[in-house]
Design an enzyme around this catalytic site. Sequence first.
Site, mmCIF file in Angstrom:
data_model
loop_
_atom_site.group_PDB
_atom_site.id
_atom_site.type_symbol
_atom_site.label_atom_id
_atom_site.label_comp_id
_atom_site.label_asym_id
_atom_site.label_seq_id
_atom_site.Cartn_x
_atom_site.Cartn_y
_atom_site.Cartn_z
ATOM 1 N N LEU A 46 -1.298 -1.563 -12.768
ATOM 2 C CA LEU A 46 -1.586 -1.785 -14.136
ATOM 3 C C LEU A 46 -3.089 -2.072 -14.406
ATOM 4 C CD1 LEU A 46 1.628 -4.279 -15.042
ATOM 5 C CD2 LEU A 46 0.984 -2.037 -15.974
ATOM 6 N N TYR A 53 2.201 -14.428 6.091
ATOM 7 C CA TYR A 53 0.767 -13.587 5.373
ATOM 8 C C TYR A 53 -0.111 -13.810 6.249
ATOM 9 C CZ TYR A 53 3.200 -13.886 0.705
ATOM 10 O OH TYR A 53 3.727 -13.564 -0.322
ATOM 11 N N LEU A 106 0.789 -7.286 -11.558
ATOM 12 C CA LEU A 106 -0.060 -6.428 -11.851
ATOM 13 C C LEU A 106 0.549 -5.150 -11.222
ATOM 14 C CD1 LEU A 106 -3.548 -7.934 -11.837
ATOM 15 C CD2 LEU A 106 -2.305 -7.541 -13.740
ATOM 16 N N LYS A 126 -6.772 1.588 -11.968
ATOM 17 C CA LYS A 126 -7.583 1.908 -10.779
ATOM 18 C C LYS A 126 -6.872 3.151 -10.224
ATOM 19 C CE LYS A 126 -6.474 -1.643 -7.524
ATOM 20 N NZ LYS A 126 -6.844 -3.125 -6.866
ATOM 21 N N SER A 159 3.568 -10.031 -8.073
ATOM 22 C CA SER A 159 3.072 -8.534 -8.179
ATOM 23 C C SER A 159 3.078 -8.404 -9.763
ATOM 24 C CB SER A 159 3.999 -7.621 -7.589
ATOM 25 O OG SER A 159 3.523 -7.576 -6.284
#
Length: 348
Positions: free
Chosen positions: A244, A53, A239, A247, A237
């Site tokens: 979800l 990351y 969302l 947007k 994840s």
Amino acid sequence: MQMKPLGRIGISVSDMCLGTMTFGTQTSQAEAHRQMDMALDAGINFVDAAEMYPVNPVSKETVGLTEEILGNWNAANAARRGDYVLATKHSGEGFMHVRDGAPISDETIAEAVEGSLRRLKTDCIDLYQFHWPNRGSYMFRQNWGYDPSGGDRAAVIADMQACLEALQAQVDKGNIRAFGLSNESAWGTAQWLRLSEETGTPRVASIQNEYSLMCRLFDTDLAELCVYEDVGLLAFSPLAAGFLSGKYQGGAVPDGSRMSLVPGMGGRNSDRVLEAVAAYLDVANRHGLDPVHMALAWCRTRPFMGSVIFGATTEVQLAHILNGLDLELSQEVMDDIDAAHKAFPMPF
């Protein structure tokens, strides 16, 4: 905030976990540090990272930056390091920005652990995870063409055993406390469990796989194994990469959003996905619920859930998520969610 046991190792974690994969790209160090404060103050005691990351996008220049940002927070807040469970991950085979894409092995584990410890500025990693298996995975939308038939079982088992022995050496040194998997299958998880029991090496405490209203592969193979074997799911994840929230409906692509940086959304972006999202947004609207809060609350109801890993690019997004921590879904909402799932069973 509910606390859940992390496997059988005597560690408890909040059933919500702060994900950090945007720390260093979309999220600045200053904002990342404020998010750490906000999450811990809200009762979250679990933070997840990885040596590869940040993402969005992944690049050679930024590998390790998320861990460095967390390490700087640890250094500035030494008294609070014991307030949370810190998880990170060993990158898997084929990720060329780390160790030239070498697979996870007994030869790479010590180097990877030491590197993460330095960047994180901590003496011990609470949960050390293998980011994906060497033999490949059906995760990341690879399920549509996944073929496991080319592997050598004996070689896979030998590699697993060697890795477990290397992990035990890290436990003995005090560098790690627990071992977890990520992007694994039911067969793979069962083998790791069997080998650890036979050899007395670290037992799998958790498995971090994608899981949301839109991605429910876990229900069909790993759910039963994880319930009976006390291996909690760490859902990433939840969302559905932001879908979800609603947007992206109507073709919208907000500035600074993941879709503005990664248009394909990791293979998730298609018209059928937007139709499925619309069904869940309709459920939330009919019951007067915020769709983000509903999606996260639903994940927390699942019987195999250890913790739900959410990410927030901004403090505003994090505050919004934290405002929904007390939501409990009625049976009517659950029934409507089930109906939407049956209508759109595999949108990804």
